[in-house]
Design an enzyme around this catalytic site. Sequence first.
Site, short mmCIF file in Angstrom:
data_model
loop_
_atom_site.label_atom_id
_atom_site.label_comp_id
_atom_site.label_asym_id
_atom_site.label_seq_id
_atom_site.Cartn_x
_atom_site.Cartn_y
_atom_site.Cartn_z
N GLY A 72 0.93 -1.29 0.07
CA GLY A 72 0.16 0.04 -0.10
C GLY A 72 0.72 1.18 -0.01
O GLY A 72 0.55 2.16 -0.71
N THR A 73 1.89 1.17 0.71
CA THR A 73 2.54 2.44 0.67
C THR A 73 3.44 2.78 -0.57
O THR A 73 3.46 3.81 -1.08
CB THR A 73 4.11 2.41 1.78
OG1 THR A 73 3.39 1.97 2.89
CG2 THR A 73 4.73 3.56 1.73
N ASN A 152 -8.27 3.96 8.77
CA ASN A 152 -7.55 2.66 9.45
C ASN A 152 -7.88 2.74 10.86
O ASN A 152 -7.59 1.42 11.54
CB ASN A 152 -6.12 2.81 8.80
CG ASN A 152 -5.42 4.09 9.33
OD1 ASN A 152 -5.66 4.82 8.73
ND2 ASN A 152 -4.42 3.90 10.19
N GLN A 180 -7.61 -0.28 3.71
CA GLN A 180 -8.59 -0.81 4.56
C GLN A 180 -10.03 -1.40 4.30
O GLN A 180 -10.44 -2.23 4.99
CB GLN A 180 -8.63 0.05 5.88
CG GLN A 180 -7.45 0.18 6.79
CD GLN A 180 -7.06 -0.94 7.67
OE1 GLN A 180 -7.70 -1.83 7.76
NE2 GLN A 180 -5.88 -0.88 8.08
N HIS A 202 -1.70 -7.46 2.46
CA HIS A 202 -1.88 -8.07 4.04
C HIS A 202 -2.93 -7.44 4.71
O HIS A 202 -3.26 -7.91 5.88
CB HIS A 202 -0.57 -7.81 4.50
CG HIS A 202 -0.23 -6.18 5.16
ND1 HIS A 202 -0.27 -6.01 6.34
CD2 HIS A 202 -0.06 -5.15 4.35
CE1 HIS A 202 -0.28 -4.67 6.68
NE2 HIS A 202 0.11 -3.85 5.30
N THR A 238 11.55 -7.18 -11.63
CA THR A 238 10.81 -8.64 -11.84
C THR A 238 9.44 -8.87 -10.95
O THR A 238 9.71 -8.62 -9.55
CB THR A 238 11.93 -9.53 -11.68
OG1 THR A 238 12.94 -9.26 -12.48
CG2 THR A 238 11.43 -11.01 -12.02
N CYS A 324 0.82 1.54 12.62
CA CYS A 324 2.41 2.10 12.57
C CYS A 324 2.90 3.04 13.37
O CYS A 324 3.93 3.66 13.25
CB CYS A 324 2.22 2.92 11.03
SG CYS A 324 1.52 1.86 9.52
#
Length: 740
Positions: A72-73, A152, A180, A202, A238, A324
Amino acid sequence: MTHLIYLDYNATTPIDPEVASAMQLYITDLFGNPSSNHQYGVQAKKAVEEARQHLAALLNCYPDEIVFTSGGTESNNYAIKGIAFQNRGKGNHMITSSIEHPAVTEVCRFLESQGFQVSYLPVDEYGILDPEEVARAITPDTILITVMHANNEVGTIQPVEEIAKIARKHHIPFHSDAAQSVGKIKTNVRDMGVDLLTVAGHKLYAPKGIGALYIHRGTKLQKLIHGANHEQNLRAGTENVPEIVGLGKAAEIALRDLAVNTTHMIQCRDQLFKSLKEALPDIKLNGHPEYRLPNTLNISFPGIEANTLLDEISEVAASAGAACHTDHVDISPVLSAMKVPENYAMGTIRFSTGKQNTPQEIEAAAHIIIQAVNRLSPGNYNINPPPTQTTGTSQYDVDKGMQLQMNKPLQMNKQLPMNKQLPLNKQLPMNKPMPVNEVNQHHTNEERHSIKLTKYTHGLGCACKIRPQYLEEILKDMPVVTDKHVLVGNNTSDDAAVVQINESTAIVQTVDFFTPIVDDPYDFGAIAAANALSDIYAMGAKPLFALNIVGFPSNRLPQQVLKDILRGASDKAAEAGIPVLGGHTVEDTEPKFGMVVTGTVHPDKVITNAGARPGDVLILTKPIGTGIISTAVKRGLADATIEKAARNIMATLNAHAALAMESFPVSACTDVTGFGLLGHLKEMTVASGVNAIVYAPDVPLIDGTYELAAAGAISGGSRNNLEYLATYVNWQEDIADITR
């Protein structure tokens, strides 16, 4: 270890078994590079494209509108920077909300440093952004609107459809961070009307390290990562085939089971809130009661510090604010933007349910939380504490760690004169030293080891001290004492005061106390006592007697813990040859312990931190690193060998070093506990009117310290000290941040 009830699905989700099974083949057998033309490469390429189709189906978009990223970042960075730099010739203004995730706000802050302007729009008490605020903020230079789909922390769902209509009307690209929401609620990009949408694997039962960015056909971005023409020449590198396969499978499952999972998460969320609200009517729900993620429950417990509560409910995995930011005690920017009152905001915990939770787990979690809140609530000190509490490693630590004594004892056989027992009429029973082996035998039972003392405090040791910047501001207006008998007072940065009482004797007195830095109560008492005594030795004095200072949560911990703390301190005082003559106690939500220590010195032999001279050599008598190691211990990162080494160093008296100091022409001396090597060196150089040169490779570290720091075991106190010293220390450019 007891069963851990996981209620932190907004932080991350476990990998779904179906996802893990789908990935396995591409980890072991089908390992080809998707860019290769042979059979291995073709199989990998097919797998990537199949995953792209599954994610496109979940979002209701074309497969070619999906670009796989590392998470996501990266997706947020690509969307925001890509639009900004692509359209810089058209304008430099962007619009976002005041409650975005750092993966958005930090990108915006960076772009501001590059000449862009960003409007951070307010939200209402529920965390909802008014679309009309967006419309009013638009200027002719606006080139991007970025507003998250769902928050979030509180789960509030934003009116993205309405914002998208405004964006389209003004021909402005619209990005939404949906990390989220994807997999929890419907995320149909056609209905939403977004041009860019962020996906984090995730958060929907796929692995960490994989994500995606939806890019509407025709939307142009400047590339973020340059290289070969992977991912339609939009994202070089890749492809991570196993994780892409995992994300695709997770998307397939999310689409298939969305209705069932949503219903289940709502039931678990509401069951938890109902149980808590019935037993604790004063709690406050944060976020919109209806327009909210089906799994998110953000609750404020008034009058209780959130991280203290999290430590108390160690059987339940939850989060104070966003995951975070678990190492901050600051009020969440989201709660601040929503204007949640401070006494509620500081006690806010986010519980987030998932598809694996059971009603039995929710019931058990509610029971644990209710009991803990009752124990911690003011006025409930008569509640009997649990005799033992088995705890796991907490993920959520705030301002952990400390900088402690660095004085490694010199190995000497000579008996110290300061160890001679004072001629008291009656030996105090608590001063009788107990052999280490006897102490360990006395406490090597299951009950003793079930107590993890660091779990009962939100921070560690001296890292809990007030920030030096703040304290300096508070103390600057304090009157300076000018009494002629005061040899060392509040006009210096020394850790002890010295008052002359006659021609041959001066009294030295210091006070120090802090929260636990080790789990064992006996060790904590011994370390705290050694720390307090250290300030006496640093002045060239000999200790005379001590008084205890105790803050103790009798409603949280059994009394045996306090007995062990006091015994550890008493044994250490006896080792120094002094009695403990009394003390003072207060009830506290956290265990705290320290000592007032009084000593004596000849007035002509007082050593302060103000006597350093050009040409002096700086001597460290212990290696540094105990703050890093203490932080790592609480996070479960340090092994037993490193932990033991730090514990032994912290508990070792500086008496041998003090004795050795008598044989040399020492100009200045200081104990470096709490403020670190450079913090106390700054005080010494300023007080002495000199500069100092430190050769970083020559500073002794406890083995393993650097590796733990590189792993992130750095306390908030250490970071505060480094920030405070920024204007005093000139670093050579090639000295790494971890070394600093």
